[in-house]
Design an enzyme around this catalytic site. Sequence first.
Site, PDB file in Angstrom:
ATOM      1  N   HIS A  96       0.758  -1.398  -0.077  1.00 44.21           N
ATOM      2  CA  HIS A  96      -0.119  -0.087  -0.106  1.00 44.21           C
ATOM      3  C   HIS A  96       0.759   1.296  -0.063  1.00 44.21           C
ATOM      4  O   HIS A  96       0.340   2.480  -0.452  1.00 44.21           O
ATOM      5  CB  HIS A  96      -1.063  -0.038   1.035  1.00 44.21           C
ATOM      6  N   ASP A 160      -7.599  -6.561   5.685  1.00 43.71           N
ATOM      7  CA  ASP A 160      -7.861  -5.751   4.516  1.00 43.71           C
ATOM      8  C   ASP A 160      -9.216  -6.089   4.106  1.00 43.71           C
ATOM      9  O   ASP A 160      -9.380  -7.435   4.169  1.00 43.71           O
ATOM     10  CB  ASP A 160      -6.765  -6.175   3.312  1.00 43.71           C
ATOM     11  N   ARG A 448     -13.201  -0.047  -5.960  1.00 43.06           N
ATOM     12  CA  ARG A 448     -13.927   1.318  -5.086  1.00 43.06           C
ATOM     13  C   ARG A 448     -13.505   2.562  -6.008  1.00 43.06           C
ATOM     14  O   ARG A 448     -12.790   2.700  -6.719  1.00 43.06           O
ATOM     15  CB  ARG A 448     -13.230   1.348  -4.025  1.00 43.06           C
ATOM     16  N   ARG A 645      -9.510  -0.727   7.881  1.00 50.68           N
ATOM     17  CA  ARG A 645      -8.662  -0.035   8.608  1.00 50.68           C
ATOM     18  C   ARG A 645      -9.233   0.431  10.023  1.00 50.68           C
ATOM     19  O   ARG A 645     -10.401   1.113  10.092  1.00 50.68           O
ATOM     20  CB  ARG A 645      -8.129   1.262   7.836  1.00 50.68           C
TER      21      ARG A 645
HETATM   22  C1  MIC Z   1      -8.537  -0.394   0.547  1.00 45.00           C
HETATM   23  O1  MIC Z   1      -9.020  -0.895  -0.620  1.00 45.00           O
HETATM   24  O2  MIC Z   1      -9.409   0.514   0.966  1.00 45.00           O
HETATM   25  C2  MIC Z   1      -7.674  -0.798   1.392  1.00 45.00           C
HETATM   26  C3  MIC Z   1      -6.730   0.418   1.504  1.00 45.00           C
HETATM   27  O3  MIC Z   1      -6.977  -1.949   0.858  1.00 45.00           O
HETATM   28  C4  MIC Z   1      -8.130  -0.859   2.851  1.00 45.00           C
HETATM   29  C5  MIC Z   1      -7.087  -1.272   3.671  1.00 45.00           C
HETATM   30  C6  MIC Z   1      -6.557  -0.002   4.451  1.00 45.00           C
HETATM   31  O4  MIC Z   1      -7.226   0.909   4.623  1.00 45.00           O
HETATM   32  O5  MIC Z   1      -5.487  -0.076   4.823  1.00 45.00           O
HETATM   33  C7  MIC Z   1      -9.314  -2.162   2.983  1.00 45.00           C
HETATM   34  O6  MIC Z   1      -9.971  -2.309   2.051  1.00 45.00           O
HETATM   35  O7  MIC Z   1      -9.735  -2.703   3.990  1.00 45.00           O
HETATM   36 FE1  SF4 Z   2      -4.710  -2.269  -2.559  1.00 45.11          FE
HETATM   37 FE2  SF4 Z   2      -7.036  -2.248  -1.424  1.00 45.11          FE
HETATM   38 FE3  SF4 Z   2      -6.752  -1.417  -3.969  1.00 45.11          FE
HETATM   39 FE4  SF4 Z   2      -6.822  -3.878  -3.495  1.00 45.11          FE
HETATM   40  S1  SF4 Z   2      -8.555  -2.588  -3.290  1.00 45.11           S
HETATM   41  S2  SF4 Z   2      -5.244  -2.863  -4.892  1.00 45.11           S
HETATM   42  S3  SF4 Z   2      -5.829  -4.087  -1.455  1.00 45.11           S
HETATM   43  S4  SF4 Z   2      -5.763  -0.599  -2.048  1.00 45.11           S
END
Ligand code: MIC
Ligand code: SF4
Length: 755
Positions: A96, A160, A448, A645
């Site tokens: 990350h 995660d 996302r 998180r």
């Molecule tokens: C995400 O996709 O939002 C992350 C970053 O992978 C998070 C984890 C984090 O905030 O460190 C997740 O999905 O849990």
């Molecule tokens: Fe990384 Fe989360 Fe994005 Fe997957 S969804 S690439 S674990 S930040």
Amino acid sequence: MAFDLDMIKKVYDRYSTRVAAARKATGKHLTLTEKILYAHLSEGDAKQAFARGVDYVDFAPDRVAMQDATAQMALLQFMQAGRPQVAVPSTVHCDHLIQAKIGADTDLSTAKDVNKEVYDFLASVSDKYGIGFWKPGAGIIHQVVLENYAFPGGMMIGTDSHTPNAGGLGMVAIGVGGADACDVMAGLPWELKFPKLIGVKLTGKLSGWASAKDVILVVAGILTVKGGTGAIVEYFGEGAQSLSATGKGTICNMGAEIGATTSIFGYDTKSEAYLRGTERADIADLANAVKEHLTGDPEVYANPEQYFDQVIEINLSELEPHVNGPFTPDLAWPISKFATAVKENNWPVKLEVGLIGSCTNSSYEDITRAASIAEQAVTKNLKAAAEFTVTPGSELVRYTVERDGYLGTFENMGGVVLANACGPCIGQWARHTDDPTRKNSIITSFNRNFAKRQDGNPNTHAFVASPEIVTAFAIAGDLTFNPLTDTLTNTAGEQVKLDEPKGIELPIKGFAVEDAGYQAPAEDGSKVEVKVDPKSSRLQLLEPFKAWEGTDITGLKLLIKAKGKCTTDHISMAGPWLKFRGHLDNISNNMLIGAINYFNNTADSVKNELTGEYGPVPATQRDYKAHGIGTIVVGDENYGEGSSREHAAMEPRHLGVRAILVKSFARIHETNLKKQGMLGITFANSADYDKIQEDDTFDILGLTTFTPGKPLTVVLHHKDGSQESFAVNHTYNEQQIEWFKAGGALNIIRRQMAS
Ligand code: MIC
Ligand code: SF4
């Protein structure tokens, strides 16, 4: 990096007895989900849980996986637990913290430099406690886990939310906060509310532009970001068996976006091929021997309505490619309707950047399908109109696709290959834009697309699609283009059409890699020293939180009444803040800065009742804390949606917020709050949200008789002297009430380990 074959054997040995016992106790046929859960119940809970009469059940997961941004807090907590070694096989993945700026090599070496202190910390803690360490550049946690550790019928937890990716290989893999990981690594059982079951029956077979990603884009549209809450989604049917293991992984991965506890597919010939293709033939042999336990009973799949709480059916032969967004992953548009939606909603038509890869979509198959489109840019004399980036999911995939010429294909189309890491997906993206105030569009093959997620810019409209659709859009540079039906004008002025994508599931010459990036822990870690500089801005040892004072909590001020979507990105933003993930006090300066204040429709501007002035949320809260005044945060539906998180729960706890009162919670966030000793409550009547006024003072009553299932009472003292009260619900069980009383679960573990 040897996977633990003995451990897998032991798990499989348990299957026959547990499945038989469950059949006897329930008197019915079993879904795959039930078989896996029953095979992983902690001994004590086995009997009563078969009846599914109990809410919370104790499980014994086989593995733990952590990524660097959450591992810091998980391991800072584990260090306090007082154990010499982790109790179950565990790994850390550095993915990350690498910022995408120029390209793979430069960005990786900058990251190693900038994050040295954190990487050294993670490496030494891993070394000391027997944890496998995947170095920066090795790849994204979920891809590396799928390639190395996931196994059919196993159970894993990961810090995660996209941990469910391993469901593609038949593993129940669940995203949790670091405190949960800490428990399992300390050898304690892991508790989960027994899930509801959603069955998705897939018929037919994919063809043309449709891909596995489109299955989950459609499911997200049907179930919405809340629809999977408290449920495990089990996919089955002939359509399921026709999907590659990595395609199944994509579907399970993005199942996080519907709030599902996890998603899963049964073991089949595709899973077997993937295991053999990734040099795990011995696991395939073991799995073949217990095959009947690694899928649901045929009777279940013949009459799914009798066994699942909800059933959805999707015919892959009729599936249209989809584009979801903007700003939420459940706004699903079939490609044939997308252009109209773009025009009607006035979304920016010009596409500025297409981004492929991420943990969701960077398998060999994904890359080859996208490359088959990228290649046409060159052969058909098309000039890619948008910028284009590729984030490989692991060094294994990157090395192999480079060997096979695909990375070259992307570069020929003008693409930039980024490091094997999260990069732009989590806002680790130094996007170069001439005018950040301009409304603009990007499209990704990630999962996302909340506002500001990729580039921190609220004007960016982010859409989600499959890698091949993203590649086609990047060539067209226009969101009203439909690659299935439309033509493009090439440099010779001719009208050309893109041919359908073609992919290869597993590399014909096999996977190859020079250095996968794994570092094994010391045999005896007792001599390894873990150093944390007390002056560090990035790491801070944890202080135990204070225990509950033993009385009702009264006189709370309202910190913020958040309006609308309040995801973990709103509560504890990632991007530039990722660097403080190991330093609770510093990262607390981002607390709720993205949440919209109901009373002025503005982010990061709340009224300080002590001064009457408006100020940033963290500073206002620090002022209340300095004056010894507790506060409450009020929120809307699905509060804490998104990431695992736990910072989103620890920051308010650290800064003195006493309770979070919302219409509903997302699962992981609710548990994270409980673990940290915070009070998370919901309006019994959601219309009571409207009663909350800016200058209210709050009392929370009933805590001295805090009991499972018994509502608490909130009293509002309005500024004009009037008073109102209403009931609020909670989901704390006995054990979780103990966490609340002790000021956090860790305080209890610490006590137990010390005695
Ligand atoms: C995400 O996709 O939002 C992350 C970053 O992978 C998070 C984890 C984090 O905030 O460190 C997740 O999905 O849990
Ligand atoms: Fe990384 Fe989360 Fe994005 Fe997957 S969804 S690439 S674990 S930040």
